[in-house]
Motif scaffolding. Structure first.
Motif, mmCIF file in Angstrom:
data_model
loop_
_atom_site.group_PDB
_atom_site.id
_atom_site.type_symbol
_atom_site.label_atom_id
_atom_site.label_comp_id
_atom_site.label_asym_id
_atom_site.label_seq_id
_atom_site.Cartn_x
_atom_site.Cartn_y
_atom_site.Cartn_z
ATOM 1 N N TYR A 93 40.468 41.355 37.181
ATOM 2 C CA TYR A 93 40.191 42.529 38.009
ATOM 3 C C TYR A 93 41.111 43.689 37.638
ATOM 4 O O TYR A 93 40.667 44.833 37.455
ATOM 5 N N GLN A 96 40.093 45.367 34.624
ATOM 6 C CA GLN A 96 38.921 46.211 34.855
ATOM 7 C C GLN A 96 39.309 47.560 35.470
ATOM 8 O O GLN A 96 38.694 48.589 35.177
ATOM 9 N N GLU A 99 40.480 49.582 32.499
ATOM 10 C CA GLU A 99 39.380 49.958 31.614
ATOM 11 C C GLU A 99 38.480 51.005 32.254
ATOM 12 O O GLU A 99 37.998 51.922 31.582
ATOM 13 N N LEU A 116 31.887 48.487 34.522
ATOM 14 C CA LEU A 116 32.521 47.195 34.767
ATOM 15 C C LEU A 116 31.818 46.084 34.000
ATOM 16 O O LEU A 116 30.647 46.205 33.640
ATOM 17 N N TRP A 125 32.262 39.813 41.999
ATOM 18 C CA TRP A 125 32.407 41.160 42.545
ATOM 19 C C TRP A 125 31.859 41.240 43.959
ATOM 20 O O TRP A 125 30.826 40.675 44.284
ATOM 21 N N VAL A 133 38.430 49.455 42.633
ATOM 22 C CA VAL A 133 38.468 49.824 41.213
ATOM 23 C C VAL A 133 38.420 51.342 41.066
ATOM 24 O O VAL A 133 39.181 51.939 40.291
#
Length: 451
Positions: A93, A96, A99, A116, A125, A133
């Protein structure tokens, strides 16, 4: 087919021979299976809609069980596997988060759906993680979030109890702030006439249905806002592990019980009332009388007119609580166990035996290819929790499972191994037989209760 034949035989629904009965809905809007007017006059267990209303058994600090929305990741028989799964999940996570932030910097129009990695083998998720996020919020592993939980009736697992990776924790942190703050909660299934079940640790949302947990105590952090609702009026003020303990039973119901039973019970306590609730919720005549009502709302409880019946419910509630909380230590039922002397107690999936005609024989459980349990009394299957017997729950839940999406393995033998109790599962099935028989006997003793 029968209904169609009736119409066919009478040719027309206007035929007087149809024998129609006019149904009129009641004030609650029930057409069929109408709830009783008497039920509405009973005392609610709790009332969250009106928090100023103290005319209930419990203060509004009752709670649903925990809802993770990622049970495969947040539950496991093995504490080691749970910790590994959670650490891997958090690591993925957090990656992510980085990213997505990097992708968003390059392409401001990047959406969460495109930014994602949607791989169920790496992460499960939920809506909150998508929000976090986008906020750039990273998660930290918390070793104190690894707790023992009751996932289903008489089935303990390790659980990662944490707001970040659980969909909803509701008010459970007020009931079980740490594993060192003891508590008991009476779990009832909302909109169901299923059996209540008590828990001494965090229960899952579907522990015994869609459960609401009514606590003996609730806690608030020492040094917090002492002006919180009920924090002084309902509390006993004892500080445990940095938390102030308050009573879950209201002062109002204590006063009502004292008024009603003062002559016969001069020293009434909130603990007695707590156990009275657990006892009467098991009483068969209560459950049968209000079966329809219990399927449509949370229980309401009568105060029985006779003090002796009140005390009978208290004693039954105490005995049931002791039995259901201590199910791991009761004496195993002395069934005939074949093959256990081989010392191999691992289970894959339990099955019922077969009789000479090939029909299912519920007096026999094939525990494993090596171990067989015989002479199980059929009456033990009469103890039903959320639609099936306690024995059936053990047989269903204690089997090796691999989640098809994530590939995560959940092996009940790991619990026995990590707790250094190789016979844990075999003894558990025998203990639950004892629990079932003794529960039925205690409940039978409540058959004469009048309200």
């Amino acid at each position: 087919e029968e209904k169609l034949k009736i119409i066919s035989d009478r040719h027309d629904i206007s035929n007087q021979d149809m024998g129609w009965i006019k149904i009129v809905p009641n004030e609650a809007g029930d057409w069929l299976n109408q709830r009783s007017e008497a039920f509405a006059g009973l005392i609610p267990l709790g009332d969250k809609a009106d928090k100023i209303n103290n005319n209930t058994f419990f203060v509004p600090h009752y709670s649903n069980g925990v809802k993770t929305n990622r049970d495969t990741w947040c539950y496991n028989y093995s504490e080691k596997s749970l910790i590994s799964n959670i650490r891997n999940s958090i690591s993925f996570y957090n990656g992510q988060v980085e990213e997505f932030a990097s992708g968003k910097a390059k392409n401001p129009s990047l959406t969460i759906e495109d930014g994602l990695v949607w791989d169920s083998k790496l992460f499960s998720w939920d809506a909150q993680q998508k929000v976090d996020v986008q906020k750039g919020e990273k998660y930290l592993y918390d070793k104190n979030s690894v707790v023992v939980s009751l996932y289903r009736p008489y089935q303990k697992q390790c659980c990662y109890f944490n707001r970040k990776l659980n969909n909803r924790v509701y008010k459970l942190p007020d009931l079980f702030p740490t594993q060192d703050n003891p508590n008991q909660v009476i779990c009832v299934s909302a909109f169901s006439d299923g059996q209540p079940l008590i828990s001494g640790c965090i229960p899952d949302l579907h522990f015994n249905g869609d459960c609401q947990c009514f606590p003996l105590y609730w806690y608030e952090k020492e040094g917090g806002d002492s002006r919180r609702l009920f924090s002084s009026a309902q509390g006993n003020g004892k500080v445990i592990n940095g938390y102030i303990r308050h009573d879950g039973i209201t002062d109002w119901i204590l006063a009502e019980c004292k008024k009603l039973y003062a002559k016969e019970i001069p020293r009434m306590s909130k603990s007695q009332i707590f156990h009275y609730v657990y006892g009467i919720l098991h009483a068969q005549n209560y459950r049968e009388t209000f079966s329809i009502d219990l399927k449509k709302s949370l229980p309401r409880i009568p105060l029985v007119p006779k003090a002796r019946d009140f005390l009978a419910c208290v004693e039954a509630g105490k005995a049931l609580a002791k039995l259901h909380l201590g199910y791991e230590t009761v004496n195993p039922y002395p069934a005939k166990v074949i093959g256990a002397d081989a010392g191999r107690f691992q289970v894959e999936k339990m099955r019922f035996g077969k009789d000479a005609d090939g029909k299912v024989d519920r007096t026999v459980i094939q525990y494993s290819s090596l171990v067989r349990i015989e002479n199980i009394p059929l009456e033990a299957y009469g103890y039903i929790v959320n639609g099936k017997s306690a024995i059936d729950w053990i047989m269903e839940r204690y089997q090796i499972k691999s989640d098809k999406d994530s590939g995560i393995l959940n092996d009940p033998n790991d619990w026995a191994k990590e707790h250094r109790e190789p016979k844990y599962i075999l003894d558990l099935i025998l203990r639950v037989i004892t629990v079932s028989l003794e529960t039925l006997q205690i409940v039978k003793g409540l058959s004469e209760i009048t309200f």
